[in-house]
Design a protein around this motif. Structure first.
Motif, PDB file in Angstrom:
ATOM      1  N   ALA A 156       0.836  -1.200   0.000  1.00  0.00           N
ATOM      2  CA  ALA A 156       0.000   0.000   0.000  1.00  0.00           C
ATOM      3  C   ALA A 156       0.871   1.251   0.000  1.00  0.00           C
ATOM      4  CB  ALA A 156      -0.889  -0.008   1.238  1.00  0.00           C
ATOM      5  N   SER A 157       0.526   2.220  -0.843  1.00  0.00           N
ATOM      6  CA  SER A 157       1.326   3.439  -0.930  1.00  0.00           C
ATOM      7  C   SER A 157       0.734   4.513  -0.019  1.00  0.00           C
ATOM      8  CB  SER A 157       1.376   3.939  -2.364  1.00  0.00           C
ATOM      9  OG  SER A 157       0.127   4.463  -2.716  1.00  0.00           O
ATOM     10  N   LEU A 158       1.360   5.664  -0.046  1.00  0.00           N
ATOM     11  CA  LEU A 158       0.907   6.788   0.766  1.00  0.00           C
ATOM     12  C   LEU A 158      -0.505   7.205   0.372  1.00  0.00           C
ATOM     13  CD1 LEU A 158       1.902   8.780   2.910  1.00  0.00           C
ATOM     14  CD2 LEU A 158       2.532  10.308   1.052  1.00  0.00           C
ATOM     15  N   LEU A 159      -0.789   7.081  -0.943  1.00  0.00           N
ATOM     16  CA  LEU A 159      -2.103   7.445  -1.469  1.00  0.00           C
ATOM     17  C   LEU A 159      -3.202   6.664  -0.753  1.00  0.00           C
ATOM     18  CD1 LEU A 159      -3.414   8.948  -4.034  1.00  0.00           C
ATOM     19  CD2 LEU A 159      -3.589   6.650  -4.923  1.00  0.00           C
ATOM     20  N   PHE A 160      -2.923   5.363  -0.571  1.00  0.00           N
ATOM     21  CA  PHE A 160      -3.906   4.498   0.062  1.00  0.00           C
ATOM     22  C   PHE A 160      -4.169   4.934   1.495  1.00  0.00           C
ATOM     23  CE2 PHE A 160      -5.194   0.591   2.230  1.00  0.00           C
ATOM     24  CZ  PHE A 160      -6.208   0.169   1.396  1.00  0.00           C
ATOM     25  N   TYR A 180      -8.705  10.117   4.771  1.00  0.00           N
ATOM     26  CA  TYR A 180      -8.750  11.468   5.331  1.00  0.00           C
ATOM     27  C   TYR A 180      -9.212  12.470   4.280  1.00  0.00           C
ATOM     28  CZ  TYR A 180      -6.072   8.999   8.815  1.00  0.00           C
ATOM     29  OH  TYR A 180      -5.690   8.098   9.745  1.00  0.00           O
ATOM     30  N   ILE A 181      -8.689  12.312   3.044  1.00  0.00           N
ATOM     31  CA  ILE A 181      -9.093  13.226   1.962  1.00  0.00           C
ATOM     32  C   ILE A 181     -10.596  13.097   1.707  1.00  0.00           C
ATOM     33  CG2 ILE A 181      -8.842  13.708  -0.488  1.00  0.00           C
ATOM     34  CD1 ILE A 181      -5.933  12.785  -0.195  1.00  0.00           C
ATOM     35  N   LEU A 182     -11.054  11.837   1.678  1.00  0.00           N
ATOM     36  CA  LEU A 182     -12.465  11.552   1.426  1.00  0.00           C
ATOM     37  C   LEU A 182     -13.335  12.241   2.468  1.00  0.00           C
ATOM     38  CD1 LEU A 182     -13.692   9.768  -0.710  1.00  0.00           C
ATOM     39  CD2 LEU A 182     -13.751   7.916   0.926  1.00  0.00           C
ATOM     40  N   ASP A 198      -4.871   1.021  -6.041  1.00  0.00           N
ATOM     41  CA  ASP A 198      -3.509   1.109  -5.525  1.00  0.00           C
ATOM     42  C   ASP A 198      -2.968  -0.246  -5.089  1.00  0.00           C
ATOM     43  OD1 ASP A 198      -1.272   2.747  -4.674  1.00  0.00           O
ATOM     44  OD2 ASP A 198      -1.864   2.148  -2.655  1.00  0.00           O
ATOM     45  N   ILE A 199      -3.808  -1.034  -4.412  1.00  0.00           N
ATOM     46  CA  ILE A 199      -3.350  -2.329  -3.901  1.00  0.00           C
ATOM     47  C   ILE A 199      -3.092  -3.305  -5.041  1.00  0.00           C
ATOM     48  CG2 ILE A 199      -3.988  -4.265  -2.416  1.00  0.00           C
ATOM     49  CD1 ILE A 199      -3.500  -1.876  -0.815  1.00  0.00           C
ATOM     50  N   GLY A 200      -3.899  -3.188  -6.094  1.00  0.00           N
ATOM     51  CA  GLY A 200      -3.704  -4.056  -7.234  1.00  0.00           C
ATOM     52  C   GLY A 200      -4.510  -5.332  -7.207  1.00  0.00           C
ATOM     53  N   THR A 201      -5.503  -5.413  -6.289  1.00  0.00           N
ATOM     54  CA  THR A 201      -6.370  -6.590  -6.325  1.00  0.00           C
ATOM     55  C   THR A 201      -7.401  -6.408  -7.434  1.00  0.00           C
ATOM     56  OG1 THR A 201      -7.879  -5.592  -4.755  1.00  0.00           O
ATOM     57  CG2 THR A 201      -6.167  -7.009  -3.866  1.00  0.00           C
TER      58      THR A 201
END
Lengths: 218, 324
Positions: B67-71, B76-78, B124-127
């Motif tokens: 998981a990246s920072l975006l994840f 919080y952004i949402l 982001d996770i790629g699933t």
């Protein structure tokens, strides 16, 4: 704006909405029900015009519309549908979203077309000519895009609804004789269409009118 | 005099923002409870979302190792986006100091920003599920957004402004007029609300059935406090949409700050009671609508949302023709 004009405007918008709903409808049963609703809206708007202008013969035509287009014709069409056993007609020539887009184009076209005409009219409801014209054109579009016979006939009847609405909103209705004549015409036309349906089905084993193209000899 | 007015405005703004955050899960709970009643179940009670949130906040968060920072940042952004949207919409009073910050077009943009982030986080996770959910969400929302804009334009044409407070003032103040164009816009708005909030004909918020889910597929990877924030943001989004619907189509009873300096003691409780009554009715209506409709195939969703766009455009055209 006085309330009666607001109500007529609202009913006119409903008429247009029902025309679009018919255009998007896939089932014959709902199509016939929508036709009955359109008749009801038409009858109500005629009644309101009659009330607000004090023209007595419009009461009669409102009643006639209610009797004929809300009760008798839908009943006849329901009976026909049951006898012909065609509840699940889903075929259209172009897909429904495309038809709706063409419909929007038609609405814009007819609103533009009606704008100069409505400026000539003196009546309280002159803005509605555009809506009436749009519902006539939409019903015609439905006749063009349907492949089976019953939706085409419903389209024809809905077109008559639009014309009737144009007549009441633009000129406070036609003379009683003309109105009775048209009512009778529509009734007789529905009977004749019913007989035609049976003939078409007996000849081709389906109500798909594209079969009729094979009849010509070249 | 000016400063007391401003101070009152800021106080009201803070009050409205806190009220919205506190009430949003309650609204979700109320909708779920109504749905349970309509399905002949006893239901979990209206406080259930609060219990779920508390449970989730107490758990330890689990992250996928890639998981990246975006994840991490997305919940919080949402939440921030939805809170901002709820602060812009006039909910209890019209002339709040925050509302000139954005007009209706920017409001649509705020919703779009949140949507972009949640879709990116899902991928982001790629699933497979995350990607699937994100694509479906984009399919639904790129069709819903123009319809929403058209609804706003219809209301803006009537009130000659794209500022929500001006629209609400124009619609609430003058005497009652039947607007056929607003009726069309209202129908379109209901369809957009159902689609954007993952409600029944487009998505089912109560299922994890992989063939049908949209919103749930995107947030499958979230857990604990992140999931809590995402769920809370969903509640806020539903609240914000219903608040927009109330502001555009039933604005009666909202308080005005200008008038409130004289008798705000009476105007404010009235506004809050009106809001609560409208929310209760809207939640029940939403549950009823969901009980009556059936989940449609995903490929029918474009046609459904196309209908919303069509209705909104018809509303605009009718406004041009009838001037009403």
């Amino acid at each position: 704006m006085p309330y009666n004009i607001q109500i007529i405007n609202l009913l006119a918008s409903l008429l247009l909405l029902i025309a679009f709903a018919m255009l998007s409808q896939r089932r014959i049963l709902s199509l016939i029900n929508l036709f009955a609703w359109q008749g009801l809206v038409l009858s109500l708007s005629t009644f309101v015009v009659a009330y607000s202008t004090g023209q007595h013969h419009l009461y009669y035509s409102a009643g006639l519309t209610l009797l004929l287009k809300v009760l008798l014709l839908p009943w006849l069409l329901h009976r026909l549908m049951r006898k012909l056993n065609v509840r699940w007609d889903v075929e259209t020539l172009i897909n429904i979203p495309a038809t709706m887009l063409v419909g929007i184009g038609l609405v814009i076209f007819s609103f533009n077309l009606a704008a100069p005409i409505s400026q000539l009219s003196e009546s309280i409801t002159r803005g509605l000519i555009g809506i009436a014209l749009a519902s006539v054109l939409l019903s015609m579009l439905m006749m063009l895009t349907r492949r089976k016979a019953i939706p085409q006939v419903v389209g024809f009847l809905a077109m008559e609804n639009g014309l009737f609405f144009a007549a009441t909103s633009a000129t406070h209705g036609m003379p009683m004789v003309v109105e009775l004549g048209i009512a009778l015409d529509v009734l007789v036309a529905t009977f004749i269409f019913g007989i035609f349906f049976f003939q078409i089905r007996e000849t081709f084993d389906s109500l798909d009118i594209s079969n009729m193209e094979k009849l010509k000899d070249d | 005099m000016m400063s007391t007015n401003q101070a009152l405005g800021i106080l009201l703004q803070i009050y409205q923002s806190l009220l919205v955050v506190a009430l949003a899960p309650l609204l979700t709970g109320w909708v779920n409870q109504c749905r349970a009643w309509l399905q002949n179940r006893s239901g979990p009670g209206v406080m259930q979302p609060y219990r779920t949130l508390r449970k989730l906040f107490h758990k330890d968060a689990v992250m996928a190792y890639n998981a990246s920072l975006l994840f991490r940042a997305t919940p919080y952004i949402l939440f921030g986006c939805m809170w901002l949207a709820a602060a812009i919409i006039p909910i209890i009073a019209v002339d709040l100091p925050f509302s000139p910050a954005a007009d209706v077009i920017a409001l649509v943009g705020v919703f779009a920003l949140a949507r972009v982030f949640i879709a990116l986080a899902a991928m982001d996770i790629g699933t497979a599920f995350g990607t699937l959910g994100a694509r479906r969400e984009m399919l639904v929302s790129f069709l819903a957004e123009p319809a929403l804009l058209m609804v706003f334009f219809t209301a803006s044409m009537i009130s000659h402004s794209t500022q929500l407070p001006r629209i609400v003032e124009a619609l609430a103040r003058h005497q009652f007029v039947l607007y056929p164009s607003l009726a069309f816009a209202g129908l379109a708005f209901v369809i957009v609300l159902l689609a954007e909030n993952a409600r029944i004909p487009v998505d089912n918020p109560a299922t994890h059935l992989e063939l049908t889910m949209i919103h749930e597929a995107m947030i499958l990877e979230y857990s604990a406090r992140h999931l809590a924030l995402v769920e809370w943001a969903s509640s806020l989004k539903l609240f914000a949409y219903i608040a927009i619907g109330i502001a555009l189509f039933l604005p009666y009873g909202i308080a005005e700050v200008g008038a409130m300096t004289e008798n705000w003691e009476s105007a404010l409780p009235l506004a809050i009671i009106a809001l609560l009554v409208k929310l209760i009715l809207a939640g029940a209506a939403l549950a009823l609508l969901e009980a009556l409709l059936a989940k449609m195939r995903i490929f029918r969703a474009p046609e459904f949302l196309g209908t919303a766009f069509l209705l909104a455009v018809l509303g605009l055209l009718i406004h041009f023709l009838l001037g009403a």
